[in-house]
Design a protein around this motif. Structure first.
Motif, PDB file in Angstrom:
ATOM      1  N   PRO A 239     -18.912   8.184 -68.366  1.00 23.62           N
ATOM      2  CA  PRO A 239     -18.730   8.434 -69.798  1.00 23.62           C
ATOM      3  C   PRO A 239     -19.382   9.736 -70.264  1.00 23.62           C
ATOM      4  N   MET A 240     -18.573  10.585 -70.886  1.00 26.74           N
ATOM      5  CA  MET A 240     -19.027  11.721 -71.691  1.00 26.74           C
ATOM      6  C   MET A 240     -19.903  12.707 -70.909  1.00 26.74           C
ATOM      7  N   LYS A 241     -19.445  13.057 -69.704  1.00 34.31           N
ATOM      8  CA  LYS A 241     -20.075  14.117 -68.931  1.00 34.31           C
ATOM      9  C   LYS A 241     -18.997  15.043 -68.386  1.00 34.31           C
ATOM     10  N   PHE A 242     -19.265  16.323 -68.395  1.00 39.42           N
ATOM     11  CA  PHE A 242     -18.387  17.253 -67.713  1.00 39.42           C
ATOM     12  C   PHE A 242     -18.605  17.149 -66.202  1.00 39.42           C
ATOM     13  N   ALA A 243     -17.542  17.315 -65.444  1.00 32.26           N
ATOM     14  CA  ALA A 243     -17.631  17.380 -63.985  1.00 32.26           C
ATOM     15  C   ALA A 243     -17.810  18.853 -63.620  1.00 32.26           C
ATOM     16  N   THR A 244     -19.027  19.234 -63.262  1.00 34.31           N
ATOM     17  CA  THR A 244     -19.393  20.646 -63.188  1.00 34.31           C
ATOM     18  C   THR A 244     -18.461  21.460 -62.297  1.00 34.31           C
ATOM     19  N   GLU A 245     -18.258  21.033 -61.045  1.00 30.72           N
ATOM     20  CA  GLU A 245     -17.421  21.808 -60.128  1.00 30.72           C
ATOM     21  C   GLU A 245     -15.961  21.830 -60.567  1.00 30.72           C
ATOM     22  N   SER A 246     -15.475  20.696 -61.064  1.00 27.72           N
ATOM     23  CA  SER A 246     -14.086  20.661 -61.533  1.00 27.72           C
ATOM     24  C   SER A 246     -13.880  21.587 -62.726  1.00 27.72           C
ATOM     25  N   CYS A 247     -14.898  21.706 -63.576  1.00 24.89           N
ATOM     26  CA  CYS A 247     -14.795  22.625 -64.710  1.00 24.89           C
ATOM     27  C   CYS A 247     -14.730  24.074 -64.228  1.00 24.89           C
ATOM     28  N   GLU A 248     -15.514  24.400 -63.204  1.00 28.83           N
ATOM     29  CA  GLU A 248     -15.448  25.751 -62.640  1.00 28.83           C
ATOM     30  C   GLU A 248     -14.063  26.011 -62.048  1.00 28.83           C
ATOM     31  N   THR A 249     -13.526  25.001 -61.357  1.00 26.74           N
ATOM     32  CA  THR A 249     -12.163  25.109 -60.824  1.00 26.74           C
ATOM     33  C   THR A 249     -11.166  25.349 -61.949  1.00 26.74           C
ATOM     34  N   LEU A 261      -3.880  20.043 -66.392  1.00 26.49           N
ATOM     35  CA  LEU A 261      -3.893  18.686 -66.925  1.00 26.49           C
ATOM     36  C   LEU A 261      -5.345  18.295 -67.114  1.00 26.49           C
ATOM     37  N   LEU A 262      -5.759  18.104 -68.356  1.00 28.81           N
ATOM     38  CA  LEU A 262      -7.124  17.675 -68.669  1.00 28.81           C
ATOM     39  C   LEU A 262      -7.200  16.177 -68.478  1.00 28.81           C
ATOM     40  N   LEU A 263      -7.754  15.747 -67.359  1.00 28.21           N
ATOM     41  CA  LEU A 263      -7.638  14.359 -66.944  1.00 28.21           C
ATOM     42  C   LEU A 263      -8.960  13.615 -67.144  1.00 28.21           C
ATOM     43  N   SER A 264      -8.947  12.683 -68.073  1.00 30.06           N
ATOM     44  CA  SER A 264     -10.083  11.789 -68.302  1.00 30.06           C
ATOM     45  C   SER A 264      -9.698  10.396 -67.825  1.00 30.06           C
ATOM     46  N   THR A 271     -16.815   2.637 -66.720  1.00 27.35           N
ATOM     47  CA  THR A 271     -17.160   3.984 -67.177  1.00 27.35           C
ATOM     48  C   THR A 271     -16.555   4.306 -68.543  1.00 27.35           C
ATOM     49  N   ALA A 272     -15.978   3.310 -69.171  1.00 29.02           N
ATOM     50  CA  ALA A 272     -15.485   3.417 -70.545  1.00 29.02           C
ATOM     51  C   ALA A 272     -15.691   2.053 -71.194  1.00 29.02           C
ATOM     52  N   PRO A 273     -15.731   1.990 -72.522  1.00 33.92           N
ATOM     53  CA  PRO A 273     -15.894   0.687 -73.175  1.00 33.92           C
ATOM     54  C   PRO A 273     -14.817  -0.299 -72.717  1.00 33.92           C
ATOM     55  N   SER A 274     -15.170  -1.582 -72.718  1.00 38.77           N
ATOM     56  CA  SER A 274     -14.253  -2.603 -72.210  1.00 38.77           C
ATOM     57  C   SER A 274     -13.097  -2.882 -73.165  1.00 38.77           C
ATOM     58  N   THR A 275     -13.263  -2.539 -74.433  1.00 40.64           N
ATOM     59  CA  THR A 275     -12.175  -2.774 -75.383  1.00 40.64           C
ATOM     60  C   THR A 275     -11.114  -1.687 -75.242  1.00 40.64           C
ATOM     61  N   ILE A 276      -9.862  -2.040 -75.505  1.00 40.07           N
ATOM     62  CA  ILE A 276      -8.791  -1.043 -75.417  1.00 40.07           C
ATOM     63  C   ILE A 276      -9.031   0.082 -76.424  1.00 40.07           C
ATOM     64  N   ALA A 277      -9.412  -0.266 -77.646  1.00 38.55           N
ATOM     65  CA  ALA A 277      -9.661   0.761 -78.662  1.00 38.55           C
ATOM     66  C   ALA A 277     -10.814   1.674 -78.253  1.00 38.55           C
ATOM     67  N   GLY A 278     -11.859   1.101 -77.690  1.00 37.82           N
ATOM     68  CA  GLY A 278     -13.009   1.908 -77.266  1.00 37.82           C
ATOM     69  C   GLY A 278     -12.679   2.829 -76.116  1.00 37.82           C
ATOM     70  N   ALA A 279     -11.925   2.326 -75.147  1.00 33.21           N
ATOM     71  CA  ALA A 279     -11.548   3.162 -74.003  1.00 33.21           C
ATOM     72  C   ALA A 279     -10.662   4.324 -74.441  1.00 33.21           C
TER      73      ALA A 279
END
Length: 510
Positions: A239-249, A261-264, A271-279
């Motif tokens: 949750p809510m972290k940049f992937a350092t090497e992927s960002c450099e790529t 493609l900005l893929l989250s 790694t995300a809230p369990s509710t559909i709205a939260g995810a």
């Protein structure tokens, strides 16, 4: 008798016409048909998710951006806190949205396969990084190879309803990571002229891979004019972290002219809230941060809003991509893309089943239909993916072409007008006519442009089925796979193939 002869002649002409390929404008389904009739969120709920995402960006922010990314985003107004997290005031996000590319086109090497990502136009394709190939003939799994990837691309080339080819499996027979990236690019491009999606395993690989891509494009200028490969970039580690090497790529790819493609890909409940709205809220926040990032590097660079939240079986911790929850997640994401007016993609059509069986069928159809009806621009993992992304199946890829065809017919919907209400047909048939609509001029005229017919799906009566030695769906898929691979040829010229192989070690044969 004379009338019968005229009707028979007309029918013969129609039979001959049906044997020929229909022009695109008369096909019952085609890439880029508009969905959007399904709304799993109300307008008020969409607004709530938007506001919550903005609040998350302003108060929580994202950690672990590389120094270059921090400098770029701080340069457009993001705040780098003492805790190392970047926070994004509302105005910074709104400015990025104002600069973001809309109505983008992802080119194929063949312009006939260009993908126009506007509004609610829907496209289905492959994706994923499966480490196994599924073999239904032996009911087993084995490690995937570069040859398997090339074969999957060749099969995709001839499937009408699979519109793009994002690398669906990893070349496990290539030990060196740079060689694996090079083989993945060339196996995909040599197999299909449709748009290709690719990932890079290391930022340092972008430059050497771009040299190969320029060779395949006919030079850097030709590549930048029609970038037929996009970078699938997991730029965040939820949750809510940049992937350092992927960002450099990602930064390297942007400067090289490659769409991203900005893929989250958070997992609801892990790694995300369990509710559909939260995810959906977290994925939206992360991808909004990605839009700030991309447009801080190069305003207006083509980027796909890739909210890919996945479902999780909370009893076991296993992914459940074939669930109703997954279908709802991706459908809700489609509405968020449309709210921002941005080209968007999410997952649909993957199965948790290990083989192409009944479970796979219901799971693949559920999310593929809902994603299409929701107007998702890019439905990734829509064909061939099994075992919660661990296995890819060539036979299932072929069967998915039929399945997606039926899903697209649902996306097309129902036309209601004076002609389709058919009062004239009712009068003709009921008032002195035959009493049925079989064989009428209107029925025969519409049977190709209104109806989708499966290639392998079996609609025989039990009697016909028995008389035809009880044909089996999986046997038919295996036979079609073998026929395609026997007939399909490389989509690169022989002299270019020789030049590539003289320069690079390739682990597959064309």
């Amino acid at each position: 008798m004379e009338r019968k002869g005229r009707r028979g002649g007309g029918r013969a002409a129609r039979v001959a016409a049906r044997a020929a390929a229909l022009p695109d404008d008369l096909r019952p389904i085609r890439p880029g048909m508009a969905g959007g009739t399904l709304k799993v969120l109300t307008e008020a709920q969409v607004q709530q998710i938007h506001e919550a995402a903005l609040q998350a960006l302003e108060t929580i922010g994202l950690a672990d951006a590389p120094p270059s990314g921090i400098a770029a985003m701080v340069g457009v107004g993001a705040i780098h806190g003492a805790d190392g997290r970047l926070r994004f005031p509302r105005q910074v996000v709104e400015d990025a949205l104002g600069q973001a590319a809309r109505g983008i086109t992802l080119p194929g090497r063949d312009p006939a396969h260009d993908l126009h990502l506007t509004g609610t136009k829907v496209h289905y394709g492959t994706a994923g990084a499966a480490v196994h190939i599924v073999d239904p003939a032996s009911n087993s799994y084995r490690e995937s190879t570069a040859q398997d990837l090339y074969n999957a691309a060749r099969i995709t080339q001839v499937l009408d309803n699979v519109n793009f080819f994002q690398r669906p499996m990893v070349c496990r027979d290539v030990a060196d990571n740079l060689e694996m990236d090079l083989n993945s690019i060339y196996a995909s491009v040599a197999g299909t002229t449709k748009h290709v999606g690719m990932s890079f395993s290391d930022p340092s690989h972008v430059a050497p891979c771009m040299e190969l891509i320029h060779m395949l494009a006919g030079g850097e200028e030709a590549w930048r004019a029609r970038p037929f490969i996009s970078n699938s970039n997991c730029f965040v580690v939820p949750p809510m972290k940049f992937a350092t090497e992927s960002c450099e790529t990602m930064e390297h790819c942007i400067r090289a002219g490659m769409p991203v493609l900005l893929l989250s890909a958070g997992m609801a409940g892990a790694t995300a809230p369990s509710t559909i709205a939260g995810a959906v809220t977290q994925a939206t926040a992360e991808c909004l941060a990605g839009m700030v990032y991309v447009n801080a590097i190069q305003p207006g660079h083509p980027a796909i809003f890739g909210t890919w939240p996945f479902g999780l079986d909370l009893r076991t911790g296993a992914m459940c991509l074939g669930s109703g929850e997954q279908a709802l997640l991706s459908s809700a994401c489609a509405q968020m893309h449309q709210f921002y007016g941005l080209p968007g993609g999410a997952a649909g059509g993957a199965s948790d089943s290990k083989m192409p069986d009944m479970q796979a069928g219901w799971e693949q159809m559920c999310s593929n239909v809902m994603a299409g009806l929701s107007g998702l621009n890019m439905v990734y993992e829509a064909a061939g993916m099994h075992a919660s992304l661990l296995g890819f199946c060539l036979e299932s890829l072929i069967l998915s072409d039929d399945l997606i065809g039926q899903a697209m017919r649902c996306v097309r919907g129902i036309e209601v007008n004076e002609e389709t209400l058919a009062l004239d047909q009712m009068a003709e048939v009921c008032l002195g006519g035959t009493g049925h609509y079989l064989g009428t001029d209107k029925t025969l005229a519409l049977m190709q442009c209104d109806f989708v017919y499966p290639t392998l799906g079996n609609r025989m009566s039990p009697k016909e089925w028995e008389e035809n030695q009880k044909p089996d769906l999986m046997s038919a898929a295996i036979a079609r796979k073998e026929a395609i691979l026997d007939e399909a040829r490389a989509q690169v010229a022989p002299d270019l193939d020789r030049a590539v192989r003289d320069r690079y070690a390739m682990y597959f044969q064309c």
